[in-house]
Design a protein around this motif. Structure first.
Motif, PDB file in Angstrom:
ATOM      1  N   ARG A   4       0.868  -1.178   0.000  1.00  0.00           N
ATOM      2  CA  ARG A   4       0.000   0.000   0.000  1.00  0.00           C
ATOM      3  C   ARG A   4       0.904   1.226   0.000  1.00  0.00           C
ATOM      4  NH1 ARG A   4      -0.701  -2.242   5.068  1.00  0.00           N
ATOM      5  NH2 ARG A   4       0.933  -3.475   4.100  1.00  0.00           N
ATOM      6  N   THR A   5       0.864   2.001  -1.064  1.00  0.00           N
ATOM      7  CA  THR A   5       1.786   3.110  -1.250  1.00  0.00           C
ATOM      8  C   THR A   5       1.048   4.368  -1.670  1.00  0.00           C
ATOM      9  OG1 THR A   5       3.491   1.556  -2.013  1.00  0.00           O
ATOM     10  CG2 THR A   5       3.842   3.886  -2.480  1.00  0.00           C
ATOM     11  N   VAL A   6       1.406   5.481  -1.050  1.00  0.00           N
ATOM     12  CA  VAL A   6       0.939   6.787  -1.512  1.00  0.00           C
ATOM     13  C   VAL A   6       2.146   7.599  -1.958  1.00  0.00           C
ATOM     14  CG1 VAL A   6      -0.171   8.964  -0.893  1.00  0.00           C
ATOM     15  CG2 VAL A   6      -1.133   6.812  -0.061  1.00  0.00           C
ATOM     16  N   PHE A   7       2.101   8.087  -3.184  1.00  0.00           N
ATOM     17  CA  PHE A   7       3.120   9.007  -3.682  1.00  0.00           C
ATOM     18  C   PHE A   7       2.771  10.411  -3.197  1.00  0.00           C
ATOM     19  CE2 PHE A   7       3.975   5.531  -6.431  1.00  0.00           C
ATOM     20  CZ  PHE A   7       5.285   5.696  -6.858  1.00  0.00           C
ATOM     21  N   VAL A   8       3.729  11.076  -2.556  1.00  0.00           N
ATOM     22  CA  VAL A   8       3.551  12.455  -2.094  1.00  0.00           C
ATOM     23  C   VAL A   8       4.569  13.298  -2.853  1.00  0.00           C
ATOM     24  CG1 VAL A   8       3.585  14.016  -0.116  1.00  0.00           C
ATOM     25  CG2 VAL A   8       2.743  11.670   0.159  1.00  0.00           C
ATOM     26  N   LEU A   9       4.109  14.029  -3.852  1.00  0.00           N
ATOM     27  CA  LEU A   9       4.992  14.668  -4.821  1.00  0.00           C
ATOM     28  C   LEU A   9       4.942  16.184  -4.702  1.00  0.00           C
ATOM     29  CD1 LEU A   9       4.110  12.443  -7.916  1.00  0.00           C
ATOM     30  CD2 LEU A   9       5.843  12.040  -6.157  1.00  0.00           C
ATOM     31  N   ASP A  10       6.113  16.778  -4.584  1.00  0.00           N
ATOM     32  CA  ASP A  10       6.279  18.233  -4.535  1.00  0.00           C
ATOM     33  C   ASP A  10       6.057  18.801  -5.934  1.00  0.00           C
ATOM     34  OD1 ASP A  10       7.157  20.834  -4.275  1.00  0.00           O
ATOM     35  OD2 ASP A  10       9.017  20.323  -3.234  1.00  0.00           O
ATOM     36  N   VAL A  11       5.099  19.699  -6.063  1.00  0.00           N
ATOM     37  CA  VAL A  11       4.873  20.370  -7.347  1.00  0.00           C
ATOM     38  C   VAL A  11       5.002  21.880  -7.176  1.00  0.00           C
ATOM     39  CG1 VAL A  11       3.491  18.565  -8.401  1.00  0.00           C
ATOM     40  CG2 VAL A  11       2.365  20.267  -6.976  1.00  0.00           C
ATOM     41  N   SER A  12       5.868  22.295  -6.248  1.00  0.00           N
ATOM     42  CA  SER A  12       6.113  23.719  -6.031  1.00  0.00           C
ATOM     43  C   SER A  12       6.852  24.310  -7.228  1.00  0.00           C
ATOM     44  CB  SER A  12       6.928  23.916  -4.754  1.00  0.00           C
ATOM     45  OG  SER A  12       8.176  23.274  -4.849  1.00  0.00           O
ATOM     46  N   GLY A  13       6.972  25.631  -7.244  1.00  0.00           N
ATOM     47  CA  GLY A  13       7.556  26.324  -8.395  1.00  0.00           C
ATOM     48  C   GLY A  13       8.964  25.889  -8.723  1.00  0.00           C
ATOM     49  N   THR A  46       1.964  21.797  -2.506  1.00  0.00           N
ATOM     50  CA  THR A  46       2.714  23.048  -2.637  1.00  0.00           C
ATOM     51  C   THR A  46       2.698  23.654  -1.242  1.00  0.00           C
ATOM     52  OG1 THR A  46       0.677  24.172  -3.346  1.00  0.00           O
ATOM     53  CG2 THR A  46       2.142  23.377  -5.074  1.00  0.00           C
ATOM     54  N   GLU A  47       2.050  24.830  -1.078  1.00  0.00           N
ATOM     55  CA  GLU A  47       1.832  25.344   0.275  1.00  0.00           C
ATOM     56  C   GLU A  47       0.591  24.713   0.902  1.00  0.00           C
ATOM     57  OE1 GLU A  47      -0.175  27.999  -2.683  1.00  0.00           O
ATOM     58  OE2 GLU A  47       1.892  27.282  -2.398  1.00  0.00           O
ATOM     59  N   ARG A  48      -0.071  23.842   0.146  1.00  0.00           N
ATOM     60  CA  ARG A  48      -1.176  23.028   0.633  1.00  0.00           C
ATOM     61  C   ARG A  48      -1.021  21.651   0.000  1.00  0.00           C
ATOM     62  NH1 ARG A  48      -5.498  22.427  -2.953  1.00  0.00           N
ATOM     63  NH2 ARG A  48      -5.180  23.488  -4.967  1.00  0.00           N
ATOM     64  N   ALA A  49      -1.892  20.702   0.375  1.00  0.00           N
ATOM     65  CA  ALA A  49      -1.803  19.347  -0.167  1.00  0.00           C
ATOM     66  C   ALA A  49      -3.184  18.860  -0.572  1.00  0.00           C
ATOM     67  CB  ALA A  49      -1.191  18.409   0.868  1.00  0.00           C
ATOM     68  N   TRP A  50      -3.239  18.035  -1.613  1.00  0.00           N
ATOM     69  CA  TRP A  50      -4.506  17.491  -2.070  1.00  0.00           C
ATOM     70  C   TRP A  50      -4.265  16.160  -2.799  1.00  0.00           C
ATOM     71  CZ3 TRP A  50      -1.656  21.233  -4.247  1.00  0.00           C
ATOM     72  CH2 TRP A  50      -1.386  21.169  -5.619  1.00  0.00           C
ATOM     73  N   SER A  51      -5.242  15.274  -2.724  1.00  0.00           N
ATOM     74  CA  SER A  51      -5.174  13.986  -3.413  1.00  0.00           C
ATOM     75  C   SER A  51      -5.684  14.138  -4.841  1.00  0.00           C
ATOM     76  CB  SER A  51      -6.012  12.935  -2.679  1.00  0.00           C
ATOM     77  OG  SER A  51      -5.439  12.612  -1.428  1.00  0.00           O
ATOM     78  N   VAL A  52      -4.877  13.686  -5.806  1.00  0.00           N
ATOM     79  CA  VAL A  52      -5.317  13.684  -7.199  1.00  0.00           C
ATOM     80  C   VAL A  52      -5.745  12.288  -7.633  1.00  0.00           C
ATOM     81  CG1 VAL A  52      -3.994  15.695  -7.926  1.00  0.00           C
ATOM     82  CG2 VAL A  52      -2.934  13.430  -7.990  1.00  0.00           C
ATOM     83  N   HIS A  53      -5.423  11.280  -6.816  1.00  0.00           N
ATOM     84  CA  HIS A  53      -5.927   9.927  -7.049  1.00  0.00           C
ATOM     85  C   HIS A  53      -6.004   9.227  -5.706  1.00  0.00           C
ATOM     86  CE1 HIS A  53      -6.609   5.948  -8.681  1.00  0.00           C
ATOM     87  NE2 HIS A  53      -6.651   6.444  -9.912  1.00  0.00           N
ATOM     88  N   GLU A  54      -7.208   8.818  -5.326  1.00  0.00           N
ATOM     89  CA  GLU A  54      -7.378   8.134  -4.046  1.00  0.00           C
ATOM     90  C   GLU A  54      -6.664   6.787  -4.053  1.00  0.00           C
ATOM     91  OE1 GLU A  54      -8.524   9.354  -1.392  1.00  0.00           O
ATOM     92  OE2 GLU A  54      -9.556  11.148  -2.095  1.00  0.00           O
ATOM     93  N   ALA A  70      -3.097  10.969 -13.511  1.00  0.00           N
ATOM     94  CA  ALA A  70      -3.050  11.834 -12.335  1.00  0.00           C
ATOM     95  C   ALA A  70      -1.649  12.320 -11.998  1.00  0.00           C
ATOM     96  CB  ALA A  70      -3.631  11.095 -11.124  1.00  0.00           C
ATOM     97  N   VAL A  71      -0.632  11.736 -12.632  1.00  0.00           N
ATOM     98  CA  VAL A  71       0.748  12.130 -12.334  1.00  0.00           C
ATOM     99  C   VAL A  71       1.000  13.535 -12.878  1.00  0.00           C
ATOM    100  CG1 VAL A  71       3.178  11.556 -12.665  1.00  0.00           C
ATOM    101  CG2 VAL A  71       1.494   9.729 -12.391  1.00  0.00           C
ATOM    102  N   PRO A  72       1.559  14.455 -12.074  1.00  0.00           N
ATOM    103  CA  PRO A  72       1.721  15.848 -12.508  1.00  0.00           C
ATOM    104  C   PRO A  72       2.781  16.021 -13.579  1.00  0.00           C
ATOM    105  CG  PRO A  72       2.825  15.511 -10.420  1.00  0.00           C
ATOM    106  CD  PRO A  72       2.065  14.244 -10.703  1.00  0.00           C
ATOM    107  N   VAL A  73       2.571  17.025 -14.430  1.00  0.00           N
ATOM    108  CA  VAL A  73       3.557  17.366 -15.453  1.00  0.00           C
ATOM    109  C   VAL A  73       4.008  18.815 -15.336  1.00  0.00           C
ATOM    110  CG1 VAL A  73       2.772  15.639 -17.105  1.00  0.00           C
ATOM    111  CG2 VAL A  73       1.700  17.888 -17.080  1.00  0.00           C
ATOM    112  N   SER A  74       3.412  19.589 -14.428  1.00  0.00           N
ATOM    113  CA  SER A  74       3.811  20.990 -14.260  1.00  0.00           C
ATOM    114  C   SER A  74       3.880  21.315 -12.785  1.00  0.00           C
ATOM    115  CB  SER A  74       2.797  21.913 -14.957  1.00  0.00           C
ATOM    116  OG  SER A  74       1.496  21.721 -14.410  1.00  0.00           O
ATOM    117  N   ALA A  75       4.398  22.502 -12.459  1.00  0.00           N
ATOM    118  CA  ALA A  75       4.640  22.847 -11.066  1.00  0.00           C
ATOM    119  C   ALA A  75       4.361  24.320 -10.817  1.00  0.00           C
ATOM    120  CB  ALA A  75       6.094  22.526 -10.703  1.00  0.00           C
ATOM    121  N   GLY A  76       4.123  24.666  -9.535  1.00  0.00           N
ATOM    122  CA  GLY A  76       3.936  26.065  -9.157  1.00  0.00           C
ATOM    123  C   GLY A  76       3.459  26.183  -7.723  1.00  0.00           C
ATOM    124  N   GLY A  77       3.989  27.167  -6.962  1.00  0.00           N
ATOM    125  CA  GLY A  77       3.560  27.367  -5.584  1.00  0.00           C
ATOM    126  C   GLY A  77       4.681  27.178  -4.584  1.00  0.00           C
ATOM    127  N   GLY A  78       4.325  27.152  -3.271  1.00  0.00           N
ATOM    128  CA  GLY A  78       5.291  27.015  -2.190  1.00  0.00           C
ATOM    129  C   GLY A  78       5.464  25.571  -1.752  1.00  0.00           C
TER     130      GLY A  78
END
Length: 542
Positions: A4-13, A46-54, A70-78
């Motif tokens: 059981r794995t959750v990816f927690v990925l930084d998408v900050s700027g 970023t400066e907040r967190a959210w699930s893009v795939h449960e 659901a895997v991100p391709v762009s970034a922005g934020g803190g």
């Protein structure tokens, strides 16, 4: 039980560009190879967190496709690392899966921007849920508290120093190694995959060729991957030990443009040498990622493990490998660690000390300042000097990309401990754990070792200039190539021993930490040149 794995990925700027692009690609590769029956979720922060795939059980290609989308391709934020961790725990809770033994894969390139210490806040929640965190620290600015986060719950930290667009394959190599730590499902744990090759190969003059040994104890479900950003510019030809030729042009080797790789799967491979040729259809230098993996054919195959121990007040960092066949050690192999240092430079470390239980180890003192040092290891046989149960063993190769250790100051201790220090660590079952701020992996407090008579615990390394470090690193690379050439000669044991004795002073110099000069390094290079000339002469006469 399923993984059981959750990816927690930084998408900050700061993740924009090559970092986010390479992380996206490796995450997609991970999703494509994970087994059905395992659970995966994806959280972004970023400066907040959210699930893009449960958190969802993988049950086929439809679920994998939804994860990939659901895997991100762009970034922005803190950056709020703590928010990402807490959202991952919430995702586990919403999925109502058992969290004992579950894992979080955290990738970030920045410092947590909140005023509070997020590690102190999230650790009790992680311990209560019995979830481990595996961290990928991207770049030199990645949060310095990741070690305390991971080690507090039995995880690990992998590090990437170079993160520019020209280093995509190197980034992917470490990312893949880190992700492998989170997909050791029950069925996979019962079938160990042995990595024969895992390295970045340089293609100059349009062609790269190598020969890879596949010994009789492996050769089942062999996979050969060649990865490159512009994969359409590469053609691959592989000749198996039986002489059968596979190629991308013939269609036997798949070229997957979506995963940017050429891949060959062989259910069963005869023992012997496998010839791999990679041809670039473009000008200039090409750096590709070559991976050769195989499953064992029986109960006992040669296995390579890597253990790291961070520096202590009375001991530099320890880099160690265990090389065994079953429960019995392989003796006399050449084992070398490559250490990626802060700033993107590399240095080779010969693991020349040996313990009878099959450990090859060395104390690392080639500091280049504070930061993280990622480690990979290569083990090869040393001709007839490499033995198993007292008898010579055939040609083999094992390679492993490991995790990192952290150096907190620009100068660290270089005073080596007593000769039985390593044995004491093994006896007390402490070796392999990392110490952060005088705590072990379990969090129990550890006091400093008693001061020994005649030793200086305050001995500090005088950092060499960048020029001297570069020259010494170049000499180390030349030394290891010459050492392999000497050990590959078909000459008498006494002749080979004589050549190795001439090289022994160079090895002592490379493992020392004293000041040096261009003249001294040039002198050792002349010794290597003479040894190489003799090797060439011996080959011509044989």
């Amino acid at each position: 039980m399923s993984e059981r794995t959750v990816f927690v990925l930084d998408v900050s700027g700061s993740m924009a560009g090559a970092k986010c692009g390479t992380l996206h690609l490796e995450t997609v590769r991970f999703i494509n190879r994970i087994n059905d029956g395992n659970y995966v979720g994806i959280v972004l922060f970023t400066e907040r967190a959210w699930s893009v795939h449960e958190v969802t059980m993988v049950t086929g290609q439809a679920v994998k496709k939804s994860l990939v989308q659901a895997v991100p391709v762009s970034a922005g934020g803190g950056t709020d690392i703590g928010a990402g961790i807490m959202e991952a725990l919430a995702a586990f809770s919403r999925a109502r899966v058992d969290t004992k033994g579950a894992k979080i894969f955290l990738a970030t390139d920045g410092e947590d921007g909140r005023d509070h210490d997020y590690v102190d806040y999230v650790l009790p929640h992680l311990k209560n849920a019995q979830v481990k965190v595996y961290c990928l620290a991207i770049g030199v600015s990645a949060d310095h508290r990741l070690e305390r986060l991971a080690m507090g719950i039995g995880g690990q930290v992998f590090n990437l120093s170079r993160v520019d667009a020209e280093s995509r394959e190197m980034m992917a190599r470490v990312m893949e190694a880190a992700m492998k730590e989170v997909i050791t499902s029950k069925e996979m744990a019962e079938v160990v995959t042995h990595t024969v090759v895992n390295e970045i190969v340089v293609i100059n003059g349009n062609t790269y060729e190598t020969r890879v040994p596949i010994e009789a104890d492996i050769g089942r479900n062999t996979q050969i991957h060649v990865r490159y950003e512009a994969i359409n510019d590469l053609e691959v030809e592989i000749t198996g030990p039986s002489g059968v030729v596979y190629s991308t042009t013939g269609g036997e080797i798949m070229k997957r443009l979506d995963l940017k790789e050429c891949v060959l799967f062989m259910d069963s491979t005869q023992s012997g040498l496998c010839a791999i040729k990679v041809m670039a259809q473009t000008l200039g230098t090409v750096r590709a990622h070559l991976i050769v993996e195989s499953n064992p054919t029986g109960a006992h195959a040669i296995g390579l493990q890597v253990f790291l121990r961070a520096s202590e007040v009375n001991c530099p960092p320890i880099v160690s490998c265990k090389l065994c066949k079953g429960n019995d050690p392989i003796v006399g192999a050449i084992v070398t660690a490559t250490v990626d240092r802060p700033g993107g430079t590399q240095t080779d470390l010969s693991l020349g000390l040996y313990h009878k239980e099959g450990y090859y180890y060395a104390y690392f003192t080639d500091y280049s300042g504070a930061g993280r040092y990622n480690v990979s290891a290569l083990a090869v046989n040393d001709g007839n000097n490499t033995t198993y149960k007292g008898a010579p063993i055939g040609q083999f190769r094992r390679q492993r990309v490991a995790n990192s250790f952290q150096v907190m100051a620009d100068s660290m201790t270089t005073q080596l401990p007593d000769c039985d220090h390593f044995s004491q660590l093994l006896f007390s079952k402490q070796f392999g754990s990392m110490r952060i701020n005088n705590t072990t992996q379990s969090g129990a407090p550890v006091g400093p070792a008693p001061k020994r008579s005649g030793s200086s615990l305050d001995s500090k390394v005088v950092l060499l200039s960048p020029e001297m470090r570069s020259l010494k690193s170049r000499l180390a690379s030349s030394y290891y190539r010459t050492k392999l050439a000497v050990n590959g000669l078909q000459v008498s044991a006494s002749d080979k021993s004589g050549l190795n004795n001439r090289l022994s002073t160079i090895e002592r110099f490379l493992t020392s930490v004293r000041e040096t000069s261009i003249e001294e390094i040039d002198g050792y290079q002349h010794t290597l040149d003479d040894a190489n000339n003799e090797v060439m002469a011996r080959r011509l006469t044989n």
